[in-house]
Design an enzyme around this catalytic site. Structure first.
Site, PDB file in Angstrom:
ATOM      1  N   CYS A   1      33.035  -2.661  -6.344  1.00  0.00           N
ATOM      2  CA  CYS A   1      32.116  -3.895  -6.385  1.00  0.00           C
ATOM      3  C   CYS A   1      31.919  -4.143  -4.820  1.00  0.00           C
ATOM      4  CB  CYS A   1      32.663  -4.945  -7.014  1.00  0.00           C
ATOM      5  SG  CYS A   1      32.707  -4.665  -8.847  1.00  0.00           S
TER       6      CYS A   1
ATOM      7  N   GLY B   1      27.775  -1.089  -5.913  1.00  0.00           N
ATOM      8  CA  GLY B   1      27.454  -1.463  -7.105  1.00  0.00           C
ATOM      9  C   GLY B   1      26.012  -1.726  -7.397  1.00  0.00           C
TER      10      GLY B   1
ATOM     11  N   ASN C   1      36.274  -7.725  -5.795  1.00  0.00           N
ATOM     12  CA  ASN C   1      36.112  -6.209  -5.465  1.00  0.00           C
ATOM     13  C   ASN C   1      37.566  -5.909  -5.882  1.00  0.00           C
ATOM     14  OD1 ASN C   1      35.774  -4.061  -2.787  1.00  0.00           O
ATOM     15  ND2 ASN C   1      35.421  -3.653  -4.825  1.00  0.00           N
ATOM     16  N   GLY C   2      37.815  -4.701  -6.657  1.00  0.00           N
ATOM     17  CA  GLY C   2      39.104  -4.131  -6.677  1.00  0.00           C
ATOM     18  C   GLY C   2      39.266  -3.942  -8.191  1.00  0.00           C
TER      19      GLY C   2
ATOM     20  N   TYR D   1      33.904   8.398   1.584  1.00  0.00           N
ATOM     21  CA  TYR D   1      32.722   8.387   0.578  1.00  0.00           C
ATOM     22  C   TYR D   1      32.183   6.848   0.507  1.00  0.00           C
ATOM     23  CZ  TYR D   1      29.781   8.120  -3.503  1.00  0.00           C
ATOM     24  OH  TYR D   1      29.025   7.835  -4.533  1.00  0.00           O
TER      25      TYR D   1
HETATM   26  P1  AMP Z   1      31.305  15.605  -9.556  1.00  0.00           P
HETATM   27  O1  AMP Z   1      29.941  16.066  -9.767  1.00  0.00           O
HETATM   28  O2  AMP Z   1      31.828  14.951 -10.864  1.00  0.00           O
HETATM   29  O3  AMP Z   1      32.070  16.622  -9.026  1.00  0.00           O
HETATM   30  O4  AMP Z   1      31.288  14.445  -8.575  1.00  0.00           O
HETATM   31  C1  AMP Z   1      31.125  14.744  -7.488  1.00  0.00           C
HETATM   32  C2  AMP Z   1      30.052  14.026  -6.544  1.00  0.00           C
HETATM   33  O5  AMP Z   1      30.298  12.563  -6.978  1.00  0.00           O
HETATM   34  C3  AMP Z   1      30.087  14.016  -5.164  1.00  0.00           C
HETATM   35  O6  AMP Z   1      28.800  14.500  -4.444  1.00  0.00           O
HETATM   36  C4  AMP Z   1      30.310  12.597  -4.790  1.00  0.00           C
HETATM   37  O7  AMP Z   1      29.313  12.323  -3.461  1.00  0.00           O
HETATM   38  C5  AMP Z   1      30.194  11.711  -5.630  1.00  0.00           C
HETATM   39  N1  AMP Z   1      31.415  10.751  -5.690  1.00  0.00           N
HETATM   40  C6  AMP Z   1      32.503  10.919  -5.682  1.00  0.00           C
HETATM   41  N2  AMP Z   1      33.045   9.889  -5.945  1.00  0.00           N
HETATM   42  C7  AMP Z   1      32.424   9.004  -6.726  1.00  0.00           C
HETATM   43  C8  AMP Z   1      32.408   7.702  -7.354  1.00  0.00           C
HETATM   44  N3  AMP Z   1      33.515   6.956  -7.280  1.00  0.00           N
HETATM   45  N4  AMP Z   1      31.394   7.132  -7.906  1.00  0.00           N
HETATM   46  C9  AMP Z   1      30.089   7.780  -7.704  1.00  0.00           C
HETATM   47  N5  AMP Z   1      29.840   9.013  -7.304  1.00  0.00           N
HETATM   48  C10 AMP Z   1      31.158   9.761  -6.636  1.00  0.00           C
END
Ligand code: AMP
Length: 483
Positions: free
Chosen positions: A15, A41, A117-118, A257
């Site tokens: 968040c 979010g 947030n957390g 990220y």
């Molecule tokens: P996946 O397709 O399940 O391997 O997810 C990897 C992709 O999701 C990468 O391109 C990341 O940029 C993105 N990503 C990584 N962590 C998160 C997260 N917590 N929430 C949303 N997207 C994520």
């Protein structure tokens, strides 16, 4: 959230919080701040404002900040010079409006609003005790335990009640809270999530990230420190440190990220750190190729760093469509898989006949990588090499970033060689943990005292997972990753 009954419709994750004190049109300023924090979010947002008449007014909705607060009448209904707001990202089911923050309660001492947030790791345990004591929970967010703990505290001042509450919770929290005497910012003792203090004219701002200060023209004053509570009232900010000092463990995934690239977190500009991560990756995992292509948007700075270090041209070989709404791609698994294709397309002219290095920030389930590799091959790449600017994600985050259970984490169940085969890449490499630490300004990872929370890569959970370890804990629900 770590352990919740299957019926719990809304965990509280990922968040953004923002608050202002002594600022004209406070609610409008908060709406702008939340807009800059939209990446933290996108499911729902809310604002609680304190009017000059002493009354609290709230507006909450599902969807994006711009949609919820674009109507001038909505902002006009939130008068006052102090307000807090919250952006929420939830992972399963439909967002119940009762779970949308800030949470607000009328206490004996007056109104109190809080945005979190957390993720708390003993929320279910506390909730069970509180319910037995007669507390009536109105939502299913972990954050509501703050409200009840404050309500039943025997301390006399609002601040002491808050401290009393914070001493009972475990987990990660960066809070913005508001009562009629002050705006309050608080960070958990390990400082897992970011929180900053800013100055706006005669007033003050508390925000998850500096990008939210920039949008409203506020100046950065400083990070709120791990374990610190900052109370802003008529006499300015005052710092309270009620916890015994412990070594901080800021979330390293914020650097990789989660934070916006134009933010500065913990003194480090995120964009520059991501480029350094890419450069480290190029040194650790070089490969002969013709072009470096980021998986947009999050892979872009790391790919730039990789390309510069490797001396290989950087090209936007994948174009992202920014107009894919989450609600459109969410409803069914089938559509969710389609999502990647809707979101990304190959820029054939940059790919055809070339050996391509693809750079992304993480592999979680592997869905994105598999689709992207296939797409790049179909566009005529002769070789596809995947480079990931994080170490393998082998463990779930229980401190506020949505990750699936281990069963669904590709790196928890496969070797790197197997992963390369599954995603269809000619080679696959991840940055090492030491390389990552170096890129964010440390000598490497000190195993005896790691500088960051890196539990998602190591399983080293610095805060107890109390709910999860309870013998009667219900099974953790399967989670969807943000599409
Ligand atoms: P996946 O397709 O399940 O391997 O997810 C990897 C992709 O999701 C990468 O391109 C990341 O940029 C993105 N990503 C990584 N962590 C998160 C997260 N917590 N929430 C949303 N997207 C994520």
């Amino acid at each position: 959230m770590t352990a919740r009954p299957p019926a719990d419709d809304k965990p509280h994750e990922e968040c953004g919080v923002f608050g202002v004190w002594n600022v004209a049109d406070a609610a409008a300023v908060v709406a702008l701040g939340l807009h800059a924090l939209q990446h933290r979010g996108q499911e729902a947002a809310g604002i609680v404002a304190l009017g000059d008449d002493g009354a609290f007014r709230a507006h909450k909705g599902r969807g994006l900040v711009g949609d919820i607060f674009s109507d001038a009448k909505v902002i006009a209904g939130l008068p006052g010079r102090a307000a807090i707001g919250h952006n929420r990202y939830a992972t399963t089911g439909e967002t119940a409006i009762r779970n949308v923050q800030p949470l607000y309660a009328d206490f004996a001492f007056g109104g109190f609003a809080v945005a979190h947030n957390g993720n708390l790791t003993n929320a279910m345990t506390l909730k069970r005790e509180l319910v037995q004591r007669g507390c009536l929970f109105q939502s299913s967010t972990d954050s509501e335990v703050f409200v009840h703990l404050i309500a039943i505290s025997r301390c006399s001042t609002v601040l002491d009640r808050l401290i009393d509450a914070l001493k009972q919770v475990q987990g990660a929290y960066s809070l913005a809270a508001l009562h009629d005497g002050a705006l309050i910012g608080a960070r958990d003792p390990l400082g897992v999530r970011p929180l900053v203090l800013g100055r706006l004219h005669e007033g003050w701002v508390i925000a998850s990230e500096t990008c939210a200060l920039d949008i409203v023209g506020a100046s950065f004053v400083r990070d709120i420190e791990p374990g610190e509570i900052v109370v802003v009232d008529g006499s300015g900010p005052r710092s309270v440190k009620p916890f015994a000092a412990v070594a901080s463990r800021f979330c390293i995934f914020e650097h990789i990220y989660f934070a916006r690239p134009d933010s500065v977190v913990e003194g480090t500009p995120v964009y520059a750190a991501r480029k350094r991560i890419g450069a480290e990756l190029a040194r650790e995992a070089p490969v002969a190729a013709d072009v470096v292509v980021p998986v947009p948007d999050s892979g872009v700075p790391a790919a730039m760093g990789y390309a510069a270090e490797a001396g290989i041209p950087f090209e936007l070989g994948i174009i992202r469509n920014h107009y894919v709404g989450r609600t459109f791609i969410e409803p069914t698994d089938q559509i969710r898989h389609l999502g990647v294709k809707l979101k990304h397309s190959a820029n054939r002219a940059m790919i055809e006949g070339r050996r391509v290095i693809l750079v992304d920030d993480s592999i979680v389930r592997g869905t994105t990588s598999r689709k992207i590799v296939e797409m790049v091959r179909n566009a005529g790449a002769t070789e596809v090499h995947m480079r990931i600017s994080s170490p393998p994600t082998t463990h779930s985050c229980h401190y506020g970033i949505d990750t699936p259970e281990r069963a669904d984490l590709m790196a928890a169940n496969h070797s790197v060689a197997e992963m390369a085969r599954i995603i269809g890449a000619d080679s696959l490499a991840f940055i090492s943990l030491d390389g990552l630490y170096r890129a964010v300004g440390r000598a490497g990872r000190d195993a005896a005292a790691p500088a960051f929370c890196d539990a998602c890569f190591t399983g080293d959970y610095a805060i107890p997972l109390t709910d999860r370890e309870r013998p009667d804990a219900p099974p953790a629900p399967r989670r969807k990753l943000r599409a």
